[in-house]
Write a protein that holds these residues in place. Structure first.
Motif, mmCIF file in Angstrom:
data_model
loop_
_atom_site.group_PDB
_atom_site.id
_atom_site.type_symbol
_atom_site.label_atom_id
_atom_site.label_comp_id
_atom_site.label_asym_id
_atom_site.label_seq_id
_atom_site.Cartn_x
_atom_site.Cartn_y
_atom_site.Cartn_z
ATOM 1 N N MET A 78 0.868 -1.434 -0.150
ATOM 2 C CA MET A 78 -0.191 -0.063 -0.041
ATOM 3 C C MET A 78 0.903 1.421 -0.189
ATOM 4 O O MET A 78 1.522 1.535 0.743
ATOM 5 C CB MET A 78 -0.703 0.162 1.330
ATOM 6 N N PRO A 79 0.824 2.161 -0.837
ATOM 7 C CA PRO A 79 1.516 3.328 -1.187
ATOM 8 C C PRO A 79 1.184 4.288 0.140
ATOM 9 O O PRO A 79 0.205 4.041 0.888
ATOM 10 C CB PRO A 79 0.961 4.270 -2.340
ATOM 11 N N ILE A 80 2.135 4.905 0.884
ATOM 12 C CA ILE A 80 2.128 5.911 1.859
ATOM 13 C C ILE A 80 1.017 6.887 1.542
ATOM 14 O O ILE A 80 1.458 7.832 0.683
ATOM 15 C CB ILE A 80 3.482 6.335 2.405
ATOM 16 N N PRO A 81 0.274 7.455 2.158
ATOM 17 C CA PRO A 81 -0.714 8.305 2.029
ATOM 18 C C PRO A 81 -0.060 9.811 2.326
ATOM 19 O O PRO A 81 0.729 9.838 3.100
ATOM 20 C CB PRO A 81 -1.903 8.478 2.939
ATOM 21 N N PHE A 91 1.117 8.512 7.539
ATOM 22 C CA PHE A 91 0.964 9.402 6.342
ATOM 23 C C PHE A 91 2.066 10.428 6.448
ATOM 24 O O PHE A 91 2.938 10.762 7.590
ATOM 25 C CB PHE A 91 -0.411 9.973 6.135
ATOM 26 N N VAL A 92 2.387 11.014 5.316
ATOM 27 C CA VAL A 92 3.283 12.365 5.281
ATOM 28 C C VAL A 92 2.758 13.494 4.924
ATOM 29 O O VAL A 92 1.668 13.430 4.066
ATOM 30 C CB VAL A 92 4.378 11.899 4.069
ATOM 31 N N LEU A 93 2.908 14.756 5.768
ATOM 32 C CA LEU A 93 2.326 15.848 5.263
ATOM 33 C C LEU A 93 3.420 16.794 4.644
ATOM 34 O O LEU A 93 4.643 16.908 5.053
ATOM 35 C CB LEU A 93 2.162 16.492 6.676
ATOM 36 N N PRO A 134 1.491 13.551 11.365
ATOM 37 C CA PRO A 134 1.954 12.616 10.545
ATOM 38 C C PRO A 134 3.279 12.021 10.885
ATOM 39 O O PRO A 134 3.769 12.657 11.808
ATOM 40 C CB PRO A 134 2.471 13.888 9.324
ATOM 41 N N ALA A 135 3.520 10.906 10.221
ATOM 42 C CA ALA A 135 4.864 10.282 10.596
ATOM 43 C C ALA A 135 6.037 11.227 10.270
ATOM 44 O O ALA A 135 7.196 11.345 10.958
ATOM 45 C CB ALA A 135 5.059 8.797 9.690
ATOM 46 N N ALA A 136 5.852 11.974 9.258
ATOM 47 C CA ALA A 136 7.013 13.013 8.882
ATOM 48 C C ALA A 136 5.999 14.297 8.024
ATOM 49 O O ALA A 136 5.170 14.267 7.640
ATOM 50 C CB ALA A 136 7.902 12.289 7.894
ATOM 51 N N PHE A 137 7.011 15.280 8.272
ATOM 52 C CA PHE A 137 6.354 16.343 7.490
ATOM 53 C C PHE A 137 7.503 17.114 6.889
ATOM 54 O O PHE A 137 8.514 17.053 7.256
ATOM 55 C CB PHE A 137 5.454 17.396 8.276
ATOM 56 N N LEU A 138 7.252 17.726 5.727
ATOM 57 C CA LEU A 138 8.397 18.420 4.969
ATOM 58 C C LEU A 138 7.882 19.969 4.562
ATOM 59 O O LEU A 138 6.653 20.047 4.067
ATOM 60 C CB LEU A 138 8.676 17.849 3.717
ATOM 61 N N MET A 139 8.471 20.972 5.240
ATOM 62 C CA MET A 139 8.149 22.203 4.957
ATOM 63 C C MET A 139 9.139 22.867 4.062
ATOM 64 O O MET A 139 10.360 22.662 4.180
ATOM 65 C CB MET A 139 8.079 23.134 6.255
ATOM 66 N N VAL A 178 12.858 10.328 2.129
ATOM 67 C CA VAL A 178 11.709 10.196 3.062
ATOM 68 C C VAL A 178 11.430 8.895 3.061
ATOM 69 O O VAL A 178 11.264 8.290 4.102
ATOM 70 C CB VAL A 178 10.495 11.382 2.717
ATOM 71 N N ALA A 179 11.047 8.207 1.865
ATOM 72 C CA ALA A 179 10.785 6.915 1.784
ATOM 73 C C ALA A 179 11.939 6.124 2.473
ATOM 74 O O ALA A 179 11.198 5.026 3.108
ATOM 75 C CB ALA A 179 10.513 6.410 0.328
ATOM 76 N N SER A 180 12.920 6.369 2.209
ATOM 77 C CA SER A 180 14.150 5.408 2.832
ATOM 78 C C SER A 180 14.081 5.510 4.222
ATOM 79 O O SER A 180 14.418 4.774 5.003
ATOM 80 C CB SER A 180 15.514 5.849 1.956
ATOM 81 N N ILE A 181 13.944 6.795 4.901
ATOM 82 C CA ILE A 181 13.771 7.044 6.324
ATOM 83 C C ILE A 181 12.579 6.257 6.785
ATOM 84 O O ILE A 181 12.803 5.382 7.816
ATOM 85 C CB ILE A 181 13.617 8.325 6.523
ATOM 86 N N LEU A 182 11.518 6.273 6.008
ATOM 87 C CA LEU A 182 10.250 5.642 6.896
ATOM 88 C C LEU A 182 10.267 4.043 6.715
ATOM 89 O O LEU A 182 9.645 3.360 7.512
ATOM 90 C CB LEU A 182 8.968 5.998 6.027
ATOM 91 N N HIS A 183 11.053 3.566 5.631
ATOM 92 C CA HIS A 183 11.370 2.192 5.355
ATOM 93 C C HIS A 183 12.387 1.552 5.921
ATOM 94 O O HIS A 183 12.478 0.173 5.904
ATOM 95 C CB HIS A 183 10.959 1.927 3.758
ATOM 96 N N ALA A 184 13.134 2.446 6.588
ATOM 97 C CA ALA A 184 14.421 1.607 7.089
ATOM 98 C C ALA A 184 14.064 0.460 8.221
ATOM 99 O O ALA A 184 12.954 0.621 8.902
ATOM 100 C CB ALA A 184 15.167 2.665 7.503
#
Ligand SMILES: C[S@@+](CC[C@H](N)C(=O)[O-])C[C@H]1O[C@@H](n2cnc3c(N)ncnc32)[C@H](O)[C@@H]1O
Length: 499
Positions: free
Chosen positions: A1-4, A124-126, A172-177, A493-499
């Protein structure tokens, strides 16, 4: 499932596009945008259309999309034919103004809530953060209860509070501003705005990280704000563009930050992504345009005497204007043809369209046409734009019609050629106002960049279509995060979340 992904202040969707193009080792998308929020009418139309394109592409048939962007189908027809996919795209791209009213903000939150629930309710990621103005009075809220009420009554500040509220509520698990570098040095009543934002987000349960420096800068105690600046040109974007990126990772997840690696083959130049686009001419504005009028106006440059001009330049200009091709077409929404650029061809996905979209250029006043010709011819020889003292007097505005050292006058700075063999200068939303800063390097086209050329320098794929009047198309392009850079940040971000 893709990360929302939830995308706020989404603009035309540059950041969103980059995240959408992150794939896993089996080529499947890692992220899926479930909602994007944008207040501007035209940027929102662009976003909604792109959401539809992605869904159609995923489904394996985007022929109707191509028919629409080539101008052979109306938007209503496109969305009607797309039926369920069209309705999904409309639900994904929300046109709303954050911070305008409490009830409006509640509605936005409720839409985010349903979008996340529909996506399965996992982490999810914001992405996207409030524009710079939202922070301008942040400090006031901290002083007293009374000023907090005042603070809440100003929409710009409510915007900031609303962003914090969304982070705190949805976690969110992570956010990017993303923001302009000015954010780092902004001070309010002696306090650093950046430090205040950091304090608020830290209190909400996040550690903040810079993307592009060594591990030591991941320590969050005394970060050097400059470490938060990412230079797009170091990541294979054909444009010098420095922007601040702040990555927030939710503390309780124990995620380990990583560093955004510069591209192996870093520099990509203007010419390497603009070559191959059809040559078009500029339009003469403020009078009836015609190919003959255009040619006559530009050629009159060759009649002038240029004291102080070297003989080589003089000859080049004379010969060049004699060869002006008045058969060049004007730009338009769709021009058929083969348009693959020499670099990043696969990324731009040029072949999918069968031509070029949004290759519109604006009209120029006759005096500016001659300036553009001179400026780009000069840059072709000297690899830089001329300073004012290197410009013949008759090309200066009347009140600067003087000789002598005038290099520092603002007029010279108002005109700039995008040099073929370098990354471009920053494409900002100023390009919507005038094109003086964005003169094409080819004098024979004698014009500022088209919307598509600006979009190429911003690394938007060639399938990306910008909606609205030409000025609004330029504004959207200038506002965006370069998708090619955003894809690399998405990978990180994907590599951080999937590590
Ligand atoms: C810098 S652009 C964002 C670019 C985007 N992240 C991208 O990569 O394409 C900021 C956007 O925020 C939008 N915006 C500003 N204030 C807003 C508000 N109160 N509510 C919703 N959108 C807003 C603007 O219209 C603009 O399109």
């Amino acid at each position: 499932m893709p990360i929302p992904v939830v995308d706020l202040f989404a603009g035309p969707g540059g950041l969103n596009e980059g995240f959408s193009r992150v794939t896993d080792t089996r080529g499947r998308p890692v992220f899926r945008t479930v909602i994007s929020v944008e207040m501007d009418e035209f940027a929102h139309r662009t976003l909604e259309l792109r959401a539809l394109y992605r869904a159609m592409k995923q489904d394996g048939d985007f022929a109707d999309y191509l028919t629409y962007v080539r101008g052979e189908l109306t938007r209503e027809e496109l969305f009607a034919r797309a039926s369920a996919l069209g309705a999904d795209a409309q639900a994904e791209a929300l046109r709303a103004t954050m911070g305008a009213s409490r009830s409006g903000d509640d509605e936005i939150e409720s839409r985010i809530d349903s979008a996340l629930k529909n996506s399965g309710g996992g982490e999810f990621v914001l992405i996207g953060g409030p524009p710079c103005q939202a922070y301008s009075l942040v400090g006031r809220a901290r002083r007293s209860r009374e000023s907090r009420d005042q603070f809440e009554s100003d929409p710009r500040q409510r915007l900031y509070l609303e962003y914090l509220r969304i982070v705190a509520r949805f976690k969110p698990a992570a956010f990017l501003m993303e923001n302009v570098p000015g954010l780092l040095s902004a001070k309010l009543e002696g306090q650093s705005t950046f430090a205040m934002i950091r304090k608020d987000l830290t209190a909400a349960g996040y550690d903040l990280y810079a993307l592009n420096k060594g591990d030591s800068l991941f320590e969050t105690d005394t970060p050097d704000p400059r470490a938060f600046v990412v230079r797009a040109e170091d990541h294979g974007v054909p444009q010098s563009r420095s922007r601040v990126f702040i990555l927030g990772l939710r503390r309780d997840l124990g995620l380990k930050a990583r560093r955004l690696q510069p591209a192996a083959d870093t520099r990509v130049f203007v010419e390497e992504v603009l070559r191959g686009l059809p040559a078009i001419r500029s339009r003469v504005s403020r009078r009836a345009d015609s190919p003959e009028e255009w040619r006559r106006e530009v050629s009159s440059l060759g009649d002038y005497k240029f004291p102080g001009l070297d003989e080589g330049m003089r000859r080049l200009i004379r010969a060049g204007v004699a060869e002006l091709d008045s058969d060049l077409p004007l730009g338009r929404q769709f021009i058929r043809g083969e348009i693959k650029p020499p670099r990043l061809g696969e990324w731009y996905d040029s072949r999918a369209v069968g031509g070029v979209l949004n290759h519109n250029s604006r009209g120029h006043m006759a005096a500016d046409l001659r300036r553009y010709y001179y400026w780009s011819a000069y840059a072709g020889v000297h690899h830089r734009s001329p300073s004012l003292s290197e410009v013949p007097a008759h090309l200066r505005p009347n009140h600067h019609n003087v000789t002598g050292d005038a290099t520092n006058l603002p007029f010279a700075d108002r005109f700039r050629v995008q040099i073929a063999g370098r990354p471009s200068t920053t494409i900002t939303s100023h390009i919507a106002k005038d094109g003086h800063y964005y003169i094409h390097f080819d004098p024979q086209q004698c014009r500022s960049l088209s919307v598509r050329e600006a979009a190429r320098l911003q690394t938007f794929p060639d399938t990306y279509f910008f909606e609205g009047p030409i000025t609004e198309q330029y504004r959207q392009v200038g506002n965006a995060v370069p998708p090619y850079l955003a894809r690399q940040i998405g990978d990180l971000v994907a590599s951080i979340l999937h590590a």
